[in-house]
Design a protein around this motif. Structure first.
Motif, PDB file in Angstrom:
ATOM      1  N   MET A   1     -27.384  12.345 121.464  1.00 54.72           N
ATOM      2  CA  MET A   1     -25.977  12.665 121.247  1.00 54.72           C
ATOM      3  C   MET A   1     -25.087  11.493 121.648  1.00 54.72           C
ATOM      4  O   MET A   1     -24.144  11.136 120.945  1.00 54.72           O
ATOM      5  N   LEU A   2     -25.423  10.886 122.805  1.00 54.21           N
ATOM      6  CA  LEU A   2     -24.655   9.726 123.239  1.00 54.21           C
ATOM      7  C   LEU A   2     -24.825   8.560 122.272  1.00 54.21           C
ATOM      8  O   LEU A   2     -23.874   7.846 121.960  1.00 54.21           O
ATOM      9  N   PHE A   3     -26.056   8.366 121.805  1.00 55.00           N
ATOM     10  CA  PHE A   3     -26.311   7.267 120.879  1.00 55.00           C
ATOM     11  C   PHE A   3     -25.548   7.455 119.573  1.00 55.00           C
ATOM     12  O   PHE A   3     -24.964   6.505 119.040  1.00 55.00           O
ATOM     13  N   SER A   4     -25.540   8.676 119.054  1.00 51.62           N
ATOM     14  CA  SER A   4     -24.814   8.927 117.804  1.00 51.62           C
ATOM     15  C   SER A   4     -23.317   8.727 117.993  1.00 51.62           C
ATOM     16  O   SER A   4     -22.635   8.204 117.101  1.00 51.62           O
ATOM     17  N   ALA A   5     -22.794   9.139 119.151  1.00 49.25           N
ATOM     18  CA  ALA A   5     -21.362   8.942 119.414  1.00 49.25           C
ATOM     19  C   ALA A   5     -21.027   7.460 119.513  1.00 49.25           C
ATOM     20  O   ALA A   5     -20.022   6.995 118.951  1.00 49.25           O
ATOM     21  N   LEU A   6     -21.857   6.699 120.225  1.00 40.87           N
ATOM     22  CA  LEU A   6     -21.625   5.248 120.328  1.00 40.87           C
ATOM     23  C   LEU A   6     -21.746   4.581 118.969  1.00 40.87           C
ATOM     24  O   LEU A   6     -20.992   3.647 118.653  1.00 40.87           O
ATOM     25  N   LEU A   7     -22.695   5.034 118.159  1.00 41.56           N
ATOM     26  CA  LEU A   7     -22.859   4.462 116.825  1.00 41.56           C
ATOM     27  C   LEU A   7     -21.613   4.689 115.982  1.00 41.56           C
ATOM     28  O   LEU A   7     -21.146   3.786 115.273  1.00 41.56           O
ATOM     29  N   MET A   8     -21.041   5.887 116.061  1.00 38.69           N
ATOM     30  CA  MET A   8     -19.822   6.182 115.301  1.00 38.69           C
ATOM     31  C   MET A   8     -18.655   5.324 115.779  1.00 38.69           C
ATOM     32  O   MET A   8     -17.859   4.837 114.985  1.00 38.69           O
ATOM     33  N   ILE A   9     -18.565   5.128 117.102  1.00 40.58           N
ATOM     34  CA  ILE A   9     -17.457   4.337 117.645  1.00 40.58           C
ATOM     35  C   ILE A   9     -17.564   2.882 117.202  1.00 40.58           C
ATOM     36  O   ILE A   9     -16.591   2.279 116.740  1.00 40.58           O
ATOM     37  N   PHE A  10     -18.755   2.295 117.325  1.00 37.71           N
ATOM     38  CA  PHE A  10     -18.918   0.869 117.058  1.00 37.71           C
ATOM     39  C   PHE A  10     -19.117   0.552 115.573  1.00 37.71           C
ATOM     40  O   PHE A  10     -19.145  -0.616 115.201  1.00 37.71           O
ATOM     41  N   VAL A  11     -19.284   1.577 114.745  1.00 32.75           N
ATOM     42  CA  VAL A  11     -19.400   1.341 113.298  1.00 32.75           C
ATOM     43  C   VAL A  11     -18.133   1.769 112.566  1.00 32.75           C
ATOM     44  O   VAL A  11     -17.591   1.020 111.747  1.00 32.75           O
ATOM     45  N   LEU A  12     -17.644   2.957 112.884  1.00 36.36           N
ATOM     46  CA  LEU A  12     -16.485   3.474 112.164  1.00 36.36           C
ATOM     47  C   LEU A  12     -15.205   2.733 112.515  1.00 36.36           C
ATOM     48  O   LEU A  12     -14.392   2.442 111.636  1.00 36.36           O
ATOM     49  N   LEU A  13     -15.005   2.417 113.795  1.00 38.63           N
ATOM     50  CA  LEU A  13     -13.765   1.741 114.178  1.00 38.63           C
ATOM     51  C   LEU A  13     -13.635   0.355 113.537  1.00 38.63           C
ATOM     52  O   LEU A  13     -12.573   0.019 113.013  1.00 38.63           O
ATOM     53  N   PRO A  14     -14.684  -0.500 113.559  1.00 35.45           N
ATOM     54  CA  PRO A  14     -14.546  -1.766 112.823  1.00 35.45           C
ATOM     55  C   PRO A  14     -14.321  -1.556 111.330  1.00 35.45           C
ATOM     56  O   PRO A  14     -13.571  -2.321 110.706  1.00 35.45           O
ATOM     57  N   LEU A  15     -14.944  -0.519 110.754  1.00 38.47           N
ATOM     58  CA  LEU A  15     -14.720  -0.232 109.337  1.00 38.47           C
ATOM     59  C   LEU A  15     -13.264   0.172 109.090  1.00 38.47           C
ATOM     60  O   LEU A  15     -12.639  -0.275 108.116  1.00 38.47           O
ATOM     61  N   VAL A  16     -12.724   1.007 109.973  1.00 45.13           N
ATOM     62  CA  VAL A  16     -11.309   1.388 109.858  1.00 45.13           C
ATOM     63  C   VAL A  16     -10.417   0.167 110.015  1.00 45.13           C
ATOM     64  O   VAL A  16      -9.416  -0.008 109.299  1.00 45.13           O
ATOM     65  N   GLY A  17     -10.769  -0.726 110.971  1.00 41.77           N
ATOM     66  CA  GLY A  17      -9.988  -1.949 111.147  1.00 41.77           C
ATOM     67  C   GLY A  17     -10.007  -2.824 109.910  1.00 41.77           C
ATOM     68  O   GLY A  17      -8.978  -3.419 109.534  1.00 41.77           O
ATOM     69  N   LEU A  18     -11.174  -2.918 109.255  1.00 41.70           N
ATOM     70  CA  LEU A  18     -11.273  -3.709 108.031  1.00 41.70           C
ATOM     71  C   LEU A  18     -10.411  -3.114 106.924  1.00 41.70           C
ATOM     72  O   LEU A  18      -9.727  -3.845 106.187  1.00 41.70           O
ATOM     73  N   ILE A  19     -10.433  -1.788 106.805  1.00 41.98           N
ATOM     74  CA  ILE A  19      -9.613  -1.128 105.780  1.00 41.98           C
ATOM     75  C   ILE A  19      -8.126  -1.356 106.049  1.00 41.98           C
ATOM     76  O   ILE A  19      -7.347  -1.653 105.133  1.00 41.98           O
ATOM     77  N   ILE A  20      -7.723  -1.229 107.319  1.00 47.79           N
ATOM     78  CA  ILE A  20      -6.315  -1.453 107.673  1.00 47.79           C
ATOM     79  C   ILE A  20      -5.915  -2.896 107.394  1.00 47.79           C
ATOM     80  O   ILE A  20      -4.823  -3.164 106.875  1.00 47.79           O
ATOM     81  N   SER A  21      -6.795  -3.837 107.729  1.00 48.90           N
ATOM     82  CA  SER A  21      -6.488  -5.245 107.499  1.00 48.90           C
ATOM     83  C   SER A  21      -6.318  -5.541 106.011  1.00 48.90           C
ATOM     84  O   SER A  21      -5.381  -6.233 105.608  1.00 48.90           O
ATOM     85  N   ASN A  22      -7.223  -5.009 105.175  1.00 51.80           N
ATOM     86  CA  ASN A  22      -7.108  -5.227 103.733  1.00 51.80           C
ATOM     87  C   ASN A  22      -5.849  -4.582 103.170  1.00 51.80           C
ATOM     88  O   ASN A  22      -5.163  -5.175 102.320  1.00 51.80           O
ATOM     89  N   ALA A  23      -5.526  -3.383 103.651  1.00 49.53           N
ATOM     90  CA  ALA A  23      -4.321  -2.703 103.173  1.00 49.53           C
ATOM     91  C   ALA A  23      -3.067  -3.474 103.574  1.00 49.53           C
ATOM     92  O   ALA A  23      -2.122  -3.607 102.784  1.00 49.53           O
ATOM     93  N   TYR A  24      -3.070  -3.990 104.795  1.00 48.93           N
ATOM     94  CA  TYR A  24      -1.903  -4.761 105.261  1.00 48.93           C
ATOM     95  C   TYR A  24      -1.752  -6.051 104.464  1.00 48.93           C
ATOM     96  O   TYR A  24      -0.636  -6.439 104.094  1.00 48.93           O
ATOM     97  N   GLU A  25      -2.878  -6.727 104.187  1.00 49.64           N
ATOM     98  CA  GLU A  25      -2.809  -7.967 103.414  1.00 49.64           C
ATOM     99  C   GLU A  25      -2.300  -7.707 101.994  1.00 49.64           C
ATOM    100  O   GLU A  25      -1.479  -8.457 101.465  1.00 49.64           O
ATOM    101  N   LYS A  26      -2.784  -6.630 101.378  1.00 52.61           N
ATOM    102  CA  LYS A  26      -2.302  -6.286 100.040  1.00 52.61           C
ATOM    103  C   LYS A  26      -0.808  -5.954 100.065  1.00 52.61           C
ATOM    104  O   LYS A  26      -0.066  -6.317  99.143  1.00 52.61           O
ATOM    105  N   HIS A  27      -0.385  -5.266 101.119  1.00 57.51           N
ATOM    106  CA  HIS A  27       1.043  -4.945 101.252  1.00 57.51           C
ATOM    107  C   HIS A  27       1.882  -6.218 101.390  1.00 57.51           C
ATOM    108  O   HIS A  27       2.951  -6.328 100.772  1.00 57.51           O
ATOM    109  N   MET A  28       1.399  -7.164 102.183  1.00 53.10           N
ATOM    110  CA  MET A  28       2.137  -8.422 102.360  1.00 53.10           C
ATOM    111  C   MET A  28       2.186  -9.217 101.056  1.00 53.10           C
ATOM    112  O   MET A  28       3.220  -9.797 100.708  1.00 53.10           O
TER     113      MET A  28
END
Length: 302
Positions: A1-28
């Motif tokens: 359970m701990l491993f799955s939670a850590l996996l979601m944190i360290f995989v999903l958050l960078p993915l969300v950051g990448l999506i936000i970065s691309n969206a911000y660049e397109k907006h600019m």
């Protein structure tokens, strides 16, 4: 359970950051497109054509067009007229090339017209290109001045360096990384505390099972959540059944010990017994008496 939670944190958050970065660049980039479009219409508003000659003021309203190497440039190029096909076949002429009609004071070097695109008349195009080893945004708009009989066609190019965008994206990425790192730490702390709280019943169950194993307790008496209540109830039923079975074994052995006393006494009263038989009968008798006393002591203690 701990491993799955850590996996979601360290995989999903960078993915969300990448999506936000691309969206911000397109907006600019979309904002730069609108900005260059506004510049183009402000320049076209002051363009004058007399006697098939282009007239432009020395200074523009936007000061960046008047400062050399400011990073914002404006260029007017001609739209080449198509060459007669017969002349091209007979004289083997090359394709027509656009000419630079005017450029802002911010542009010192004369860039080649081939570096700019020529959209169709009345249409615009926003694109990126590399000029003198530097990336630029270009907004090209083709227009026509003069009369229908003698049209004066040209393309206005508004060019802006990408340095400002690169600086803003670098600053945004820095802030985004700090924000994601802080969010990761908060989520990790929350996940750790949540795990301690959710796994506490399992720890309690483990301690109670250890007490049962060591004989300190006969059943599980702790309060457990719904997910574990059925398991603990079944374990208590199993423990109760095992205790009842063990009690039956003890009662059966006690009855056996009592039933052996009389036959042993009769056998021991016989005169024709060997010494070895007498010794073995004494051992059996002492075991039966000891077990009877032990059961009596346990019964009195309970």
């Amino acid at each position: 359970m701990l491993f799955s939670a850590l996996l979601m944190i360290f995989v999903l958050l960078p993915l969300v950051g990448l999506i936000i970065s691309n969206a911000y660049e397109k907006h600019m980039i979309a904002g730069i497109d609108n900005e260059l479009s506004a510049y183009s219409y402000s320049i076209l508003a002051i363009v004058e054509v007399e006697n098939n000659q282009l007239l432009m003021p020395e200074q523009l309203l936007e000061t960046q067009f008047n400062v050399s190497q400011s990073g914002l440039y404006a260029v007017l190029t001609s739209i080449p007229k198509p060459i007669n096909i017969k002349l091209e076949e007979n004289e083997n002429n090359s394709s027509p090339v656009a000419e630079i009609l005017w450029s802002s004071q911010s542009l010192l070097s004369s860039w080649q017209p081939e570096q700019y695109r020529q959209p169709k008349l009345g249409q615009s195009e926003f694109y990126q290109t590399e000029i003198e080893s530097t990336r630029h945004f270009v907004y090209s708009l083709s227009v026509s001045y003069g009369s229908e009989s003698e049209p004066y066609t040209m393309t206005l190019h508004i060019i802006k360096q990408q340095n400002d965008l690169a600086i803003m994206m670098k600053e945004f990425h820095h802030k985004l990384l700090l924000g994601l790192a802080g969010l990761m730490l908060i989520l990790l702390l929350f996940q750790y505390l949540w795990s301690l709280w959710t796994l506490k019943p399992l720890k309690t169950l483990r301690l109670e099972l250890k007490d049962v194993e060591q004989g300190k307790s006969e059943r599980l008496a702790g309060f457990y959540p719904t997910e574990l209540s059925q398991v603990t109830e079944q374990l208590n039923l199993l423990l109760s059944a095992e205790q009842k079975q063990r009690q039956r074994y003890r009662n059966a052995l006690s009855d056996l010990a009592h039933s052996l006393k009389t036959p042993l006494a009769v056998i021991q009263s016989q005169q024709q017994l060997s010494q070895l038989t007498i010794e073995q009968l004494s051992v059996i008798n002492s075991m039966a008496v000891s077990y009877t006393h032990l059961r009596a002591h346990e019964t009195g203690r309970n």
